[in-house]
Design a protein around this motif. Structure first.
Motif, PDB file in Angstrom:
ATOM      1  N   VAL A 184     -13.340   7.731  -6.344  1.00  8.33           N
ATOM      2  CA  VAL A 184     -12.693   6.487  -6.774  1.00  8.33           C
ATOM      3  C   VAL A 184     -11.585   6.783  -7.775  1.00  8.33           C
ATOM      4  O   VAL A 184     -11.779   7.545  -8.725  1.00  8.33           O
ATOM      5  CB  VAL A 184     -13.731   5.521  -7.397  1.00  8.33           C
ATOM      6  CG1 VAL A 184     -13.057   4.328  -8.057  1.00  8.33           C
ATOM      7  CG2 VAL A 184     -14.704   5.053  -6.334  1.00  8.33           C
ATOM      8  N   LEU A 185     -10.433   6.161  -7.556  1.00  9.27           N
ATOM      9  CA  LEU A 185      -9.316   6.253  -8.491  1.00  9.27           C
ATOM     10  C   LEU A 185      -9.495   5.164  -9.535  1.00  9.27           C
ATOM     11  O   LEU A 185      -9.687   3.992  -9.188  1.00  9.27           O
ATOM     12  CB  LEU A 185      -7.995   6.051  -7.745  1.00  9.27           C
ATOM     13  CG  LEU A 185      -6.727   6.047  -8.581  1.00  9.27           C
ATOM     14  CD1 LEU A 185      -6.513   7.405  -9.234  1.00  9.27           C
ATOM     15  CD2 LEU A 185      -5.536   5.685  -7.704  1.00  9.27           C
ATOM     16  N   GLY A 186      -9.447   5.531 -10.797  1.00  9.77           N
ATOM     17  CA  GLY A 186      -9.607   4.533 -11.847  1.00  9.77           C
ATOM     18  C   GLY A 186      -9.721   5.180 -13.207  1.00  9.77           C
ATOM     19  O   GLY A 186      -9.411   6.356 -13.392  1.00  9.77           O
ATOM     20  N   PHE A 187     -10.192   4.393 -14.174  1.00 13.62           N
ATOM     21  CA  PHE A 187     -10.328   4.854 -15.552  1.00 13.62           C
ATOM     22  C   PHE A 187     -11.716   5.432 -15.797  1.00 13.62           C
ATOM     23  O   PHE A 187     -12.687   5.002 -15.190  1.00 13.62           O
ATOM     24  CB  PHE A 187     -10.099   3.691 -16.521  1.00 13.62           C
ATOM     25  CG  PHE A 187      -8.720   3.099 -16.439  1.00 13.62           C
ATOM     26  CD1 PHE A 187      -7.608   3.847 -16.812  1.00 13.62           C
ATOM     27  CD2 PHE A 187      -8.536   1.802 -16.013  1.00 13.62           C
ATOM     28  CE1 PHE A 187      -6.333   3.294 -16.747  1.00 13.62           C
ATOM     29  CE2 PHE A 187      -7.269   1.245 -15.945  1.00 13.62           C
ATOM     30  CZ  PHE A 187      -6.163   1.999 -16.316  1.00 13.62           C
ATOM     31  N   ASP A 188     -11.813   6.363 -16.729  1.00  8.71           N
ATOM     32  CA  ASP A 188     -13.107   6.919 -17.112  1.00  8.71           C
ATOM     33  C   ASP A 188     -13.883   5.959 -18.013  1.00  8.71           C
ATOM     34  O   ASP A 188     -15.102   5.899 -17.950  1.00  8.71           O
ATOM     35  CB  ASP A 188     -12.926   8.264 -17.836  1.00  8.71           C
ATOM     36  CG  ASP A 188     -12.398   9.346 -16.905  1.00  8.71           C
ATOM     37  OD1 ASP A 188     -12.717   9.298 -15.698  1.00  8.71           O
ATOM     38  OD2 ASP A 188     -11.667  10.223 -17.383  1.00  8.71           O
ATOM     39  N   ASP A 189     -13.171   5.225 -18.860  1.00 11.59           N
ATOM     40  CA  ASP A 189     -13.799   4.290 -19.797  1.00 11.59           C
ATOM     41  C   ASP A 189     -13.671   2.862 -19.259  1.00 11.59           C
ATOM     42  O   ASP A 189     -12.555   2.365 -19.089  1.00 11.59           O
ATOM     43  CB  ASP A 189     -13.115   4.403 -21.160  1.00 11.59           C
ATOM     44  CG  ASP A 189     -13.785   3.569 -22.237  1.00 11.59           C
ATOM     45  OD1 ASP A 189     -14.638   2.706 -21.922  1.00 11.59           O
ATOM     46  OD2 ASP A 189     -13.450   3.785 -23.416  1.00 11.59           O
ATOM     47  N   PRO A 190     -14.791   2.181 -18.998  1.00  7.24           N
ATOM     48  CA  PRO A 190     -14.726   0.811 -18.457  1.00  7.24           C
ATOM     49  C   PRO A 190     -13.919  -0.163 -19.308  1.00  7.24           C
ATOM     50  O   PRO A 190     -13.315  -1.094 -18.775  1.00  7.24           O
ATOM     51  CB  PRO A 190     -16.193   0.385 -18.395  1.00  7.24           C
ATOM     52  CG  PRO A 190     -16.959   1.653 -18.309  1.00  7.24           C
ATOM     53  CD  PRO A 190     -16.169   2.654 -19.109  1.00  7.24           C
ATOM     54  N   ILE A 191     -13.849   0.047 -20.613  1.00  9.00           N
ATOM     55  CA  ILE A 191     -13.072  -0.834 -21.497  1.00  9.00           C
ATOM     56  C   ILE A 191     -11.602  -0.842 -21.094  1.00  9.00           C
ATOM     57  O   ILE A 191     -10.901  -1.841 -21.256  1.00  9.00           O
ATOM     58  CB  ILE A 191     -13.231  -0.395 -22.973  1.00  9.00           C
ATOM     59  CG1 ILE A 191     -14.670  -0.597 -23.446  1.00  9.00           C
ATOM     60  CG2 ILE A 191     -12.259  -1.142 -23.881  1.00  9.00           C
ATOM     61  CD1 ILE A 191     -15.159  -2.025 -23.434  1.00  9.00           C
ATOM     62  N   ASP A 192     -11.120   0.259 -20.532  1.00  6.04           N
ATOM     63  CA  ASP A 192      -9.716   0.336 -20.122  1.00  6.04           C
ATOM     64  C   ASP A 192      -9.360  -0.701 -19.057  1.00  6.04           C
ATOM     65  O   ASP A 192      -8.207  -1.108 -18.946  1.00  6.04           O
ATOM     66  CB  ASP A 192      -9.380   1.738 -19.613  1.00  6.04           C
ATOM     67  CG  ASP A 192      -9.357   2.770 -20.736  1.00  6.04           C
ATOM     68  OD1 ASP A 192      -9.273   2.377 -21.917  1.00  6.04           O
ATOM     69  OD2 ASP A 192      -9.437   3.970 -20.426  1.00  6.04           O
ATOM     70  N   ASN A 194      -4.500  -3.363 -18.262  1.00  8.33           N
ATOM     71  CA  ASN A 194      -3.901  -4.074 -17.140  1.00  8.33           C
ATOM     72  C   ASN A 194      -3.758  -3.176 -15.908  1.00  8.33           C
ATOM     73  O   ASN A 194      -2.650  -2.893 -15.450  1.00  8.33           O
ATOM     74  CB  ASN A 194      -2.552  -4.671 -17.532  1.00  8.33           C
ATOM     75  CG  ASN A 194      -2.074  -5.690 -16.519  1.00  8.33           C
ATOM     76  OD1 ASN A 194      -2.865  -6.266 -15.777  1.00  8.33           O
ATOM     77  ND2 ASN A 194      -0.774  -5.917 -16.484  1.00  8.33           N
ATOM     78  N   PRO A 195      -4.885  -2.714 -15.375  1.00  6.74           N
ATOM     79  CA  PRO A 195      -4.826  -1.773 -14.251  1.00  6.74           C
ATOM     80  C   PRO A 195      -4.247  -2.385 -12.980  1.00  6.74           C
ATOM     81  O   PRO A 195      -4.340  -3.592 -12.770  1.00  6.74           O
ATOM     82  CB  PRO A 195      -6.293  -1.397 -14.036  1.00  6.74           C
ATOM     83  CG  PRO A 195      -7.052  -2.558 -14.557  1.00  6.74           C
ATOM     84  CD  PRO A 195      -6.245  -3.104 -15.702  1.00  6.74           C
ATOM     85  N   PRO A 196      -3.685  -1.546 -12.134  1.00  4.20           N
ATOM     86  CA  PRO A 196      -3.080  -2.028 -10.882  1.00  4.20           C
ATOM     87  C   PRO A 196      -4.118  -2.229  -9.760  1.00  4.20           C
ATOM     88  O   PRO A 196      -4.066  -1.570  -8.738  1.00  4.20           O
ATOM     89  CB  PRO A 196      -2.088  -0.923 -10.534  1.00  4.20           C
ATOM     90  CG  PRO A 196      -2.702   0.314 -11.111  1.00  4.20           C
ATOM     91  CD  PRO A 196      -3.438  -0.129 -12.354  1.00  4.20           C
ATOM     92  N   TYR A 197      -5.064  -3.101 -10.008  1.00  2.00           N
ATOM     93  CA  TYR A 197      -6.055  -3.496  -8.995  1.00  2.00           C
ATOM     94  C   TYR A 197      -6.942  -2.337  -8.540  1.00  2.00           C
ATOM     95  O   TYR A 197      -7.420  -2.324  -7.416  1.00  2.00           O
ATOM     96  CB  TYR A 197      -5.374  -4.173  -7.794  1.00  2.00           C
ATOM     97  CG  TYR A 197      -4.547  -5.359  -8.202  1.00  2.00           C
ATOM     98  CD1 TYR A 197      -5.143  -6.579  -8.471  1.00  2.00           C
ATOM     99  CD2 TYR A 197      -3.172  -5.258  -8.347  1.00  2.00           C
ATOM    100  CE1 TYR A 197      -4.394  -7.674  -8.875  1.00  2.00           C
ATOM    101  CE2 TYR A 197      -2.410  -6.346  -8.747  1.00  2.00           C
ATOM    102  CZ  TYR A 197      -3.026  -7.548  -9.011  1.00  2.00           C
ATOM    103  OH  TYR A 197      -2.283  -8.624  -9.410  1.00  2.00           O
ATOM    104  N   PHE A 198      -7.196  -1.362  -9.409  1.00  2.00           N
ATOM    105  CA  PHE A 198      -8.089  -0.251  -9.073  1.00  2.00           C
ATOM    106  C   PHE A 198      -9.471  -0.761  -8.692  1.00  2.00           C
ATOM    107  O   PHE A 198     -10.159  -1.376  -9.501  1.00  2.00           O
ATOM    108  CB  PHE A 198      -8.268   0.707 -10.254  1.00  2.00           C
ATOM    109  CG  PHE A 198      -7.106   1.596 -10.568  1.00  2.00           C
ATOM    110  CD1 PHE A 198      -6.275   2.080  -9.579  1.00  2.00           C
ATOM    111  CD2 PHE A 198      -6.859   1.980 -11.869  1.00  2.00           C
ATOM    112  CE1 PHE A 198      -5.214   2.914  -9.872  1.00  2.00           C
ATOM    113  CE2 PHE A 198      -5.800   2.820 -12.180  1.00  2.00           C
ATOM    114  CZ  PHE A 198      -4.979   3.284 -11.181  1.00  2.00           C
ATOM    115  N   GLY A 199      -9.927  -0.543  -7.477  1.00  2.00           N
ATOM    116  CA  GLY A 199     -11.300  -0.769  -7.047  1.00  2.00           C
ATOM    117  C   GLY A 199     -11.857  -2.164  -7.185  1.00  2.00           C
ATOM    118  O   GLY A 199     -13.073  -2.336  -7.177  1.00  2.00           O
TER     119      GLY A 199
END
Length: 127
Positions: free
Chosen positions: A41-49, A54-59
């Motif tokens: 999965v592409l995304g952040f390691d820390d859920p707070i991020d 403002n992620p680009p719709y990751f997952g």
């Protein structure tokens, strides 16, 4: 609502992690051809991020619709409907506060090793 993470594992060692924010899949561990588990999965390691960057719709679960609505408007029964524009000049994946930015009600179904995610979107929400 508080940000929460849920983890499901199967008997073969596969694992998925899902947030109650946007139904975001933050981790999916699957075996590679050598049997070693890898997160795909592409995304952040820390859920707070997911709340702060403002992620680009990751997952995430997107909605009320997927893709763009040109100029943030359409006609319904002859009436022009104007939506909130979030990717000028268009509306993308549900607008300023799409389903990806909502906290979902999560019910764990341990006997089925599954989760049930629920969200109510009131009439007129986001235009």
């Amino acid at each position: 609502m508080e940000l929460q993470s849920y983890t499901l594992k199967n008997k073969n060692g596969m694992q998925i992690e899902v947030l109650n924010l946007g139904g975001i899949v933050t981790k999916l561990l699957i075996p590679n051809r050598l049997g070693c588990f890898t997160d795909v999965v592409l995304g952040f390691d820390d859920p707070i991020d997911y709340l702060t960057k403002n992620p680009p719709y990751f997952g995430c679960l997107i909605g009320r619709y997927g893709n763009r609505i040109a100029q943030g408007q359409f006609r319904l029964d002859g009436k022009k409907i104007q939506l909130n524009v979030n990717r000028s000049p268009n509306t993308l994946h549900g607008g300023m506060s799409g389903f990806d930015k909502k906290f979902w009600k999560v019910t764990s179904l341990p006997k089925k090793n599954s989760l049930k995610l629920e969200l109510t979107s009131p009439n007129g929400d986001e235009g």
